[in-house]
Design a protein around this motif. Sequence first.
Motif, short mmCIF file in Angstrom:
data_model
loop_
_atom_site.label_atom_id
_atom_site.label_comp_id
_atom_site.label_asym_id
_atom_site.label_seq_id
_atom_site.Cartn_x
_atom_site.Cartn_y
_atom_site.Cartn_z
N ILE A 83 40.54 60.63 -8.74
CA ILE A 83 41.86 59.78 -7.90
C ILE A 83 42.54 60.69 -7.61
O ILE A 83 43.43 61.61 -8.70
N PHE A 143 29.56 62.82 -10.03
CA PHE A 143 29.62 63.28 -8.18
C PHE A 143 29.05 64.87 -8.16
O PHE A 143 29.57 65.41 -8.61
N LYS A 189 33.03 54.34 -21.18
CA LYS A 189 32.10 53.50 -20.97
C LYS A 189 31.32 53.46 -22.17
O LYS A 189 30.39 52.75 -22.66
N GLU A 204 44.32 58.80 -16.38
CA GLU A 204 43.93 57.70 -15.56
C GLU A 204 42.53 57.81 -15.29
O GLU A 204 42.37 56.61 -14.87
N LEU A 238 45.70 60.19 -9.93
CA LEU A 238 46.31 60.30 -11.07
C LEU A 238 46.06 61.21 -11.69
O LEU A 238 45.22 62.46 -12.04
N THR A 239 46.53 61.37 -13.37
CA THR A 239 46.14 62.12 -13.91
C THR A 239 44.94 62.19 -14.96
O THR A 239 43.89 60.81 -14.44
N ARG A 284 42.34 51.33 -23.85
CA ARG A 284 41.39 51.81 -22.89
C ARG A 284 43.06 53.85 -22.90
O ARG A 284 41.80 54.78 -22.87
N PHE A 343 28.16 57.37 -13.45
CA PHE A 343 27.54 58.59 -12.64
C PHE A 343 28.58 60.02 -12.79
O PHE A 343 29.85 59.78 -12.49
N GLU A 363 40.42 56.32 -17.62
CA GLU A 363 41.00 54.35 -17.81
C GLU A 363 40.13 54.38 -16.69
O GLU A 363 40.14 53.10 -17.01
N THR A 364 40.46 54.61 -15.07
CA THR A 364 39.44 53.81 -13.97
C THR A 364 38.18 53.11 -14.28
O THR A 364 38.15 51.68 -13.95
N ALA A 365 37.37 54.37 -15.38
CA ALA A 365 36.31 53.01 -15.36
C ALA A 365 36.62 52.30 -16.85
O ALA A 365 35.47 51.45 -16.93
N ALA A 425 29.77 49.33 -14.16
CA ALA A 425 30.81 48.93 -14.95
C ALA A 425 29.90 49.09 -16.15
O ALA A 425 31.13 49.78 -17.41
N ASN A 429 35.03 63.71 -6.89
CA ASN A 429 35.39 62.40 -6.83
C ASN A 429 36.90 61.67 -7.80
O ASN A 429 36.48 60.40 -8.13
N ARG A 450 34.48 60.53 -17.87
CA ARG A 450 35.43 59.11 -17.11
C ARG A 450 33.53 58.50 -17.03
O ARG A 450 33.66 57.23 -17.32
N ALA A 483 38.87 50.28 -16.85
CA ALA A 483 40.02 48.68 -16.33
C ALA A 483 38.93 47.79 -16.62
O ALA A 483 39.07 46.68 -16.31
#
Lengths: 223, 497
Positions: free
Chosen positions: A95, A89, A158, A102, A98-99, A118, A87, A105-107, A82, A93, A154, A109
């Motif tokens: 989702i 790919f 972070k 978003e 999600l926009t 965020r 990463f 933003e998952t990274a 985290a 990959n 993404r 979370a």
Amino acid sequence: MYELSELTKKYETKRGPISALNKVTLSIPTGQMVAIQGPTGGGKSTLLQMLGALERPTSGTVTLGGEELSAMPDSRLAEIRARTIGFVFQGFNLIPTLTAQENVETALAPLGLSNSDRRLRARAALEKVGLGERLTHHPAELSGGQQQRVAIARALVKEPKVLLADEPTGNLDEQTRDEIMELLEGLWRDEGLTLIIVTHDSAVAKRAERRLYLKHGSVTEKK
Amino acid sequence: MFGTYLYRELSNRRKQTAIIAAGMALAIALVMIVNGVAAGVRDAQATVLASVYGVGTDITVTQEPIQPGGGEEGAPQEGPRFEFGAEDGDTANGTTALSQSSLTSGIGSSTFDADALTTALSLDSVAAATATLALSNVSFSGEVAAPTTTDTGETAPGEGTQQGGRGGPDGAGGSAFNVDTFTVTGIDVAGESVGPLTSVELVDGRAFESSDSDANVVILDTSYATTSSLTVGDSLEIGGEEFEVIGTVTSTSADATTASNTYIPLDTAQRVADLENQISTVYVQAASSTDIAAVQTALQTELPDASVKTQEDLASSVSGSLSTASDLVGKLGTWLSIIVLAAAFLISVLLTTSGVARRTREFGTLKAIGWSNGAVVRQVAGESLVQGAIGGVIGVAIGLLGILAINIAAPVLSASATATATTGQGAGAGGGGGGNRFGDAATTAAATTDIALQIPVTFGIIGIAVALAILGGLIAGAFGGWRAARLRPAEALRSVA
Ligand SMILES: Nc1ncnc2c1ncn2[C@@H]1O[C@H](COP(=O)(O)OP(=O)(O)OP(=O)(O)O)[C@@H](O)[C@H]1O
Ligand SMILES: [Mg+2]
């Protein structure tokens, strides 16, 4: 950044154990850009999984920034993924529901930021990869190159120390490939990242400072 | 993030959400309706029982009649026997006018010693107890032709037919008489908190007072009073004695008749029926509902010959379409809801786990970028719970509509409950000319009632629905979450092809 010692990974299959990595000993200094090449089945993705703390080695050690990964509990590995590792790919990959924003933003979370923090950081990351206008688009509404830009945003939002990419341009045409490589190289230079790219593409590999060749689970330096 | 992701998943995978929610909704609505109907039927049974046994009665003590032949205590009472001597009645114009009434305990029922009440009252955990004596009054009035006939009234044992008008040869003297049977219950005039009179309210006149002890006073069931054209102040012959009507009562439950046609003081009943110190039923109220079983056991130990029954046992004595409905709801309804519920749970489990399998790479990716196992499981379980909750809300709505529809339609169920088992034994060969026995009319306390089914909407029913929705969500979430937890983060790197 990375110290690999006698790193071995065996997979148990119905037709006996397969040695995906065979006593790999390797050192990758901080801030280096490394390309990993080799034939299919050579162990490139397996190596990336070890570097990315996704799998534990069968034997040998992986040290990231002085910390021995194979000795850590799962929860600590997730925390390292985290905070320290980004990463990218081959298949982006993202989702699908999600926009773009978003997805980025998952990274963030797992880091426990406030909602507004965020959002701000995700927006800034998308602007950096040139997608400031596409925040609310869903992956299906974006081209392959744009999707990979979202994935890069993404990975970098972070502010990781390491960016690992498995065939990041494998699904893209030549022009898009060059754009993505420009972007990655620019970010690598600006952020002081350690960038490790697995690729089949010599044009991509040529941009790297260092090229490794992985065959039958063994690494050789390529000049 | 959790909320956004969850909302996006559910709104973008509407079909799956709709199927899972619809299945849950259907199952929950069905469970609500079946439970509701069951509760409605139970209420109806309670109403019927209350009209017979009174409100607040937890346990009744009666004594099963033992086989005839004994003649000692506990033996079934014989039917009333009218014997008219040659000198009886006023003979005029060739016919003799006769009138006689007899008060006996019902045929096939039996009385027992009033000590049972003392025994019941002496037990711990008994809040209140009272005893009654259920009797049957048969009155015979009419005219028979003066010359007695040759008919001996042979009747096969067990047939128990009521034979009217055997007075004379066809047409000869012209005989006509009435046989009127009504039930008489002797009750304690002290106004106990249990017993048959707790479920009635006074319509006219007054209730019993302590001073009525051993007096010839009677309170009538309103519908009996109406059919026999009696009002307060009139007199009524019971067991050959004159009784003054002091009040009329009606059942507190809308349609039910009360347990007995008439009520008289217990000691009066014992005296007139010549059953000194005998009673037929003890009504017992336990101190609390948790004591009922213990009180039942204690009573049975103390009174080995007695039949000690709880309200639950008594519910099985309710017959009629009400009990059919009760059986139907109990068996078919329960099985149907279990099957539909199981199907709904299965569908949501299968769709959830296949959804997780389809999203292997998605969850692998989330793990690869640092999501903890717990966060991924929470996401999967959260989706299932919300799907279950949506199903729950829709299910409660459908269920309430269904219950409303049934309550508007208000199907009428009929029920009858009999307090004392009536067996048709006791009739035998009549002795003497014109001596007939009446083998039926042994109903000591029976109520036939038409009750419109009304389903109570309770928090319990809604609570069950909500609990099922959550349970369904949890089960599906557990299976889905378990699969998601086992996914390796390396799945993220699986080749796209
Ligand atoms: N989960 C697994 N179970 C069993 N064997 C595996 C697994 N993952 C990889 N392997 C085997 O390990 C070897 C190395 O695989 P890896 O994916 O690292 O190769 P690669 O160099 O990335 O190949 P490609 O260029 O096709 O992506 C292969 O022989 C592969 O079949
Ligand atoms: Mg690979």
